[in-house]
Scaffold this active site. Structure first.
Site, PDB file in Angstrom:
ATOM      1  N   ASP A 231       0.827  -1.200   0.000  1.00  0.00           N
ATOM      2  CA  ASP A 231       0.000   0.000   0.000  1.00  0.00           C
ATOM      3  C   ASP A 231       0.868   1.260   0.000  1.00  0.00           C
ATOM      4  O   ASP A 231       1.687   1.462   0.904  1.00  0.00           O
ATOM      5  CB  ASP A 231      -0.909  -0.017   1.234  1.00  0.00           C
ATOM      6  CG  ASP A 231      -1.912   1.114   1.246  1.00  0.00           C
ATOM      7  OD1 ASP A 231      -2.812   1.120   0.384  1.00  0.00           O
ATOM      8  OD2 ASP A 231      -1.802   2.008   2.120  1.00  0.00           O
ATOM      9  N   GLU A 299       1.103  -0.623  -5.104  1.00  0.00           N
ATOM     10  CA  GLU A 299       0.119   0.409  -5.456  1.00  0.00           C
ATOM     11  C   GLU A 299       0.880   1.724  -5.585  1.00  0.00           C
ATOM     12  O   GLU A 299       1.135   2.420  -4.604  1.00  0.00           O
ATOM     13  CB  GLU A 299      -0.955   0.524  -4.366  1.00  0.00           C
ATOM     14  CG  GLU A 299      -2.002   1.577  -4.662  1.00  0.00           C
ATOM     15  CD  GLU A 299      -2.477   2.342  -3.431  1.00  0.00           C
ATOM     16  OE1 GLU A 299      -3.507   3.027  -3.539  1.00  0.00           O
ATOM     17  OE2 GLU A 299      -1.817   2.293  -2.383  1.00  0.00           O
TER      18      GLU A 299
END
Length: 590
Positions: A231, A299
């Site tokens: 993330d 990401e």
């Protein structure tokens, strides 16, 4: 799922072989599950692990082999689970640890892989680590004083309020900048948060923080996860001197905002830290004799130049194995054939040699689903692109159905942030078959009575059948390893081919990107001689050409409705093609 889906694409079951050295994730079909919205098993209105387990056969039937599962840890509940309060446990609303272990077991039975979120940039401000840091505690030999990013004020303003140490703003609100620093009255310092106030950033330079992160990784690898979706790595590190950022341009796309704040995004110290995590995982794989390579998939939002920095170091050593490619996600306007090819080729050409491609449509952070920028028919184009371009495909739950976001619930600011996270539409029963609760955590889209899995699995012209057929093609030799070639047949008609000479297979994907009826001649670019034929494998329901249609020299001129897609098998003279290629190769060597 009913057997009709598996029956209609028996034609696609060609042989598959693996290229030496290819890893499972280099050709995976990834499906993101926002757990809270997927399937509720206990009637409390919230999706859970047992609900997911009950739907595992769905993934097998539609041809998905990898599930990306959003966070399931205890959290403050302010950011869809990304504000974690305990990295080692299961949030009771989602189930128990035993449920998670059963999920892993059931997925392995079905040869499904599991990617879980690795959220290590920040925690919730309700995490015990943060409380310990606020009070500068030492617990069990660990000094929590500098577990987070703390800074003194620059003084006080006219009202006596502390002034933040610099001009950094938190990224989710760059268009209405708010300070990334929040004053803590107990510690009498500011803490830094690149995201919400409730999500203080960890100090990833701290040796005890790094040790804890490796412990988190090891814990979930021990449980049996296949890999991690990392993330927001672009904001892992910040300028230790807390210098102001250069002036930025708020008119630029949010995707590139991280490229404009070099003091607290894409910092040079980020890359050796990621490399350290990668080396830790590689050692774990070796020590535990794991036959499957454990990837970190990132990401990463930003320019191509900055994105590529996360893939490998200058000496070619791996960091993040593969970044999610948001090229398609960023589409918000109709592009003609040349412009779309240019957009696609930019990523392909930028990728270092030998690195796997990836294409994604949507994700949990999108307030809208991509199809809503266009129309229902255009969804067939998007699904064809994400599936049939080389590499890994990534879809967000419900995209295979053409699900829309539900903007009908506008009474709550909290819910407004979750437009793109509404319940999965399973059937036309109460709450779309998602939950038996009177009022689930969020309402399903009102169109669930007609847009749902149950309705589409018995409709051979549905988006679900079309998607499942695409997934079947992705596991063939041509779908996995075939060469890619783009063709512009008119301003708005685009075709691309995937050709695998060894298996004598070539697929052609033909699409009308425009809003007008088009007539195109395949002899211009696709067909080289009159002996070649094309067989329609399947098409979008608005196409004039149905499964089984054969295109020969007498009908190479095709009529294309707006936003229609046709997938062909291109029957060529493979012996002649091989001879030509051999002669060409000899000529080059000479």
């Amino acid at each position: 799922m009913k057997s009709v889906i598996s029956l209609i694409f028996l034609w696609a079951t060609t042989s598959v072989f693996l290229v030496n050295g290819a890893e499972w994730w280099e050709h995976a079909n990834i499906y993101e599950v926002f757990l809270r919205s997927f399937k509720d098993s206990d009637g409390d209105g919230v999706g859970d692990i047992n609900g997911l387990i009950s739907k595992l056969d769905y993934f097998v039937q539609i041809g998905v082999n990898t599930i990306h599962l959003t966070p399931f840890h205890p959290s403050s509940g302010l950011d869809g689970g990304y504000d974690i309060t305990d990295f080692y446990e299961i949030d009771p609303v989602y189930g128990k640890m035993g449920d998670f272990e059963r999920l892993i077991e059931e997925m392995k039975k079905r040869e499904l892989y599991l990617l879980t979120d690795l959220v290590i940039n920040h925690t919730s401000y309700e995490h015990k680590w943060f409380e310990n840091s606020v009070h500068r505690r030492v617990v069990d030999g660990v000094d929590y004083t500098n577990f987070y990013i703390w800074a003194d004020s620059k003084g006080t303003d006219k009202k006596g309020n502390p002034i933040p140490p610099n001009d950094w703003f938190y990224s989710l609100h760059y268009d209405q900048p708010g300070s990334a620093w929040t004053w803590n009255k107990d510690r009498k310092q500011f803490y830094y948060h690149v995201f919400e106030v409730a999500q203080p950033d960890l100090n990833l330079r701290n040796k005890d923080v790094k040790k804890e992160i490796k412990k988190i990784i090891e814990t979930w690898l021990d449980k049996g996860v296949s890999g991690f979706r990392v993330d927001a790595p672009m904001v892992f590190m910040e300028d230790p001197e807390f210098r102001d950022n250069p002036k930025f341009d708020p008119e630029k796309s949010k995707i590139f905002i991280f490229d404009q704040i070099p003091r607290n995004a894409n910092h040079p110290d980020t890359f050796p830290f990621i490399r350290e995590l990668n080396e830790f995982i590689r050692k774990y794989d070796r020590d535990h004799h794991r036959t499957d390579y454990t990837p970190m998939i990132g990401e990463i939002w930003g320019s191509l130049e900055n994105t590529m920095k996360y893939i490998q170091t200058e000496d070619g050593q791996p960091m993040i194995e593969m970044p999610f490619n948001y090229t398609l996600t960023a589409l918000n306007d109709y592009l003609n054939a040349d412009k779309l090819i240019e957009r696609l080729r930019a990523w392909i050409d930028a990728l270092p040699k030998g690195k796997p491609l990836n294409w994604a449509l949507g994700n949990h952070d999108s307030r809208g689903r991509l199809v809503q920028f266009f129309n229902d028919e255009y969804n067939y184009i998007l699904l064809a692109l994400v599936s049939m371009l080389p590499g890994t495909s990534t879809v967000y739950y419900g995209e295979e159905l053409g699900m829309l976001v539900n903007k009908a619930f506008t009474g709550s600011d909290r819910l407004n942030r979750h437009w793109g996270r509404t319940p999965m539409q399973w059937d036309d029963s109460k709450n779309a078959g998602f939950s038996d609760a009177d009022k689930p955590w969020a309402p399903a889209h009102p169109n669930y009575w007609r847009v749902n899995v149950s309705a589409q699995e018995i409709d051979e012209n549905s988006s679900l059948h079309y998607f499942a057929n695409l997934m079947k093609l992705t596991i063939t030799d041509a779908g996995k390893y075939g060469d890619l070639e783009f063709h512009t047949l008119s301003e708005w008609v685009l075709a691309f081919s995937r050709t695998h000479v060894e298996s004598e297979t070539s697929y052609v994907i033909l699409m009308n990107l425009g809003s007008y009826f088009e007539t195109t001649d395949l002899r211009k670019k696709i067909v080289k001689n009159d002996e070649e034929t094309l067989n329609v494998l399947f098409s979008s329901p608005n196409s004039l050409y149905k499964t089984g249609t054969t295109i020969t020299s007498s009908n190479y001129r095709l009529e294309l409705r707006p936003h229609s897609v046709i997938i062909f098998k291109h029957n060529q003279s493979w012996a002649k093609k091989a001879e030509i290629e051999d002669a060409s190769s000899e000529g080059l060597s000479t």
